[in-house]
Enzyme design. Structure first.
Site, PDB file in Angstrom:
ATOM      1  N   HIS A 224     -31.340  94.660  99.816  1.00  0.00           N
ATOM      2  CA  HIS A 224     -31.089  96.052  99.018  1.00  0.00           C
ATOM      3  C   HIS A 224     -30.742  95.542  97.855  1.00  0.00           C
ATOM      4  O   HIS A 224     -30.404  94.616  97.235  1.00  0.00           O
ATOM      5  CB  HIS A 224     -29.658  96.744 100.083  1.00  0.00           C
ATOM      6  CG  HIS A 224     -28.783  95.934  99.565  1.00  0.00           C
ATOM      7  ND1 HIS A 224     -28.314  94.789 100.112  1.00  0.00           N
ATOM      8  CD2 HIS A 224     -27.560  96.153  98.845  1.00  0.00           C
ATOM      9  CE1 HIS A 224     -27.130  94.405  99.821  1.00  0.00           C
ATOM     10  NE2 HIS A 224     -26.768  95.150  98.731  1.00  0.00           N
ATOM     11  N   ASP A 226     -28.043  97.214  94.698  1.00  0.00           N
ATOM     12  CA  ASP A 226     -26.931  98.029  94.790  1.00  0.00           C
ATOM     13  C   ASP A 226     -27.181  99.307  94.210  1.00  0.00           C
ATOM     14  O   ASP A 226     -27.711  99.351  92.908  1.00  0.00           O
ATOM     15  CB  ASP A 226     -25.769  97.370  94.086  1.00  0.00           C
ATOM     16  CG  ASP A 226     -25.155  96.150  95.044  1.00  0.00           C
ATOM     17  OD1 ASP A 226     -25.677  95.984  96.256  1.00  0.00           O
ATOM     18  OD2 ASP A 226     -24.958  95.281  94.286  1.00  0.00           O
ATOM     19  N   HIS A 280     -31.105  91.601  96.995  1.00  0.00           N
ATOM     20  CA  HIS A 280     -30.219  90.465  97.485  1.00  0.00           C
ATOM     21  C   HIS A 280     -29.716  90.992  98.944  1.00  0.00           C
ATOM     22  O   HIS A 280     -30.088  91.901  99.272  1.00  0.00           O
ATOM     23  CB  HIS A 280     -29.230  90.237  96.633  1.00  0.00           C
ATOM     24  CG  HIS A 280     -28.180  91.470  96.298  1.00  0.00           C
ATOM     25  ND1 HIS A 280     -28.710  92.556  95.485  1.00  0.00           N
ATOM     26  CD2 HIS A 280     -26.816  91.797  96.844  1.00  0.00           C
ATOM     27  CE1 HIS A 280     -27.582  93.420  95.376  1.00  0.00           C
ATOM     28  NE2 HIS A 280     -26.709  92.952  96.295  1.00  0.00           N
ATOM     29  N   ARG A 290     -17.390  84.480 107.060  1.00  0.00           N
ATOM     30  CA  ARG A 290     -17.459  84.424 105.784  1.00  0.00           C
ATOM     31  C   ARG A 290     -16.869  85.784 104.985  1.00  0.00           C
ATOM     32  O   ARG A 290     -17.042  86.838 105.729  1.00  0.00           O
ATOM     33  CB  ARG A 290     -18.996  84.446 105.198  1.00  0.00           C
ATOM     34  CG  ARG A 290     -19.123  84.466 103.645  1.00  0.00           C
ATOM     35  CD  ARG A 290     -20.700  84.447 103.244  1.00  0.00           C
ATOM     36  NE  ARG A 290     -20.639  84.875 101.892  1.00  0.00           N
ATOM     37  CZ  ARG A 290     -21.120  85.860 101.289  1.00  0.00           C
ATOM     38  NH1 ARG A 290     -21.485  86.872 102.350  1.00  0.00           N
ATOM     39  NH2 ARG A 290     -21.336  85.934  99.924  1.00  0.00           N
TER      40      ARG A 290
END
Length: 365
Positions: A224, A226, A280, A290
């Site tokens: 996607h 942002d 990204h 994470r």
């Protein structure tokens, strides 16, 4: 189709995960995506210290990165290390709570804030392997973060709210400093974008990516761009952020002393397409969770997003129509799953809406 409940305490140890979390071949990660992307390391303190040579170098590096892929890292940013440590501890404290307790802040359909477990309420396939907690932050309302946390999670979580109120205040400060750099690099002056975002209405998001026993078939966050203006991300020491550039996926290695910064769709429009909002994603692993802290700088809801006139001429016509952040946010929450074409599709949607309104006007007079 029955929507799965994403409970990390249950699913992180299972290999027979629900099919909705499996991504198609060609979209799922591959082992060769571990090649590192070397992004510029920007000394923001040097830029703002008055050192002309340092400022010129920072301006050059940021401009080159933003025209290429929109990613860079910032050091010497003035964020207290203990505040960062507190913010990461609070991520652990929240996401290790039992699922029913986290669901007290459950994100409602069509809204951008609240707790979401893999967005199972929004999407039916290609679900992200993650949990998030999102909330608004506005410099004009210093109590907003604490009030939201206490109202949704209870008085026992006031300290969590206080930590993130301080963190968001620092992120707003840093983002305005970065806006000075972006303005200088685009040739519109340091003050232009800083003034535009001084009254920002931003979003803070805590991300938690549990271990997954099928990490090459799932994604923590799908590909996607942002939709926001600027993202300031602090990663823990577990890698997972990948950027698509030069035709392949490449990783940005975590640095404890650095923030990863990337351009979003809204700023791409503010730069008239000069600076890129890059594709990204986040990958997961089978061993350890994470965590990351993401601050999304956004304009005030009804502020008109348009580039300065100096970035528009015969050779560089308007790339996108005027819009407000409220309209783009509503579009991504109610009509369209953010991906690599969000701004393009949104721009077409705006034009269609405007044409529809114009077509109705004669009949209404």
């Amino acid at each position: 189709m029955v929507r799965p409940v994403f409970d990390a305490a249950v699913l992180s140890g299972r290999s027979d995960i629900p099919s909705q979390f499996i991504w198609p071949e060609g979209e799922s990660p591959t082992p060769d995506a571990a090649e590192e992307l070397h992004v510029p390391l920007i000394n923001i303190g040097g830029m703002l210290s008055g050192d002309a040579a340092a400022a010129a170098e920072v301006t050059r590096l940021v401009g080159e990165a933003c025209e290429r892929h929109g990613f860079f890292q910032v050091v010497n940013h003035g964020i207290d290390a203990e505040l960062l440590a507190d913010a990461h501890r609070c991520v652990d404290n929240f996401f290790t709570m039992p699922l029913p307790e986290k669901q007290r802040a459950l994100r409602r359909p069509g809204e951008s804030c609240g707790y979401a477990s893999s967005f199972t309420g929004r999407f039916a396939s290609k679900l992200p392997w993650k949990e998030t907690l999102s909330f608004r932050s506005c410099p004009s309302d210093p109590a907003l973060v604490v009030d939201y946390i206490v109202a949704t999670l209870g008085e026992d979580h006031r300290r969590l709210g206080e930590v993130y109120a301080r963190y968001c205040s620092e992120m707003s400060r840093l983002s305005l400093e970065i806006m000075e750099v972006l303005g200088e690099s685009l040739g519109v002056g340091r003050a232009h974008y800083r003034r535009f975002f001084e009254g920002n209405d931003s979003i803070m998001r805590l991300n938690y990516y549990p271990p997954c026993q099928r990490p090459l078939e799932t994604l923590g966050t799908g590909p996607h761009c942002d939709p926001t203006s600027l993202t300031i991300l602090h990663q823990d020491n577990v890698g997972g952020l990948q950027v698509h550039t030069e035709g392949r996926w490449r990783s940005i290695r975590p640095r404890a002393d650095a923030f990863v910064v990337n351009i979003g769709d809204t700023f791409m429009a503010l730069s008239n397409g000069r600076y890129k909002s890059c594709l990204h994603r986040a990958v997961v692993n089978s061993r350890v969770p994470r965590k990351s802290l993401a601050f999304f700088l956004c304009p005030e809801m009804d502020k008109v997003v348009a580039p300065p006139g100096t970035l528009v001429d015969a050779s560089n016509p308007r790339a996108y129509p005027d819009f407000t952040w409220r309209s783009l946010l509503d579009f991504t929450q109610k009509h369209y799953r953010a991906d690599m074409k969000t701004l393009e599709v949104f721009s077409s949607w705006i034009v269609q809406q405007q044409q529809g309104q114009l077509a109705l006007q004669p009949a209404m007079t």
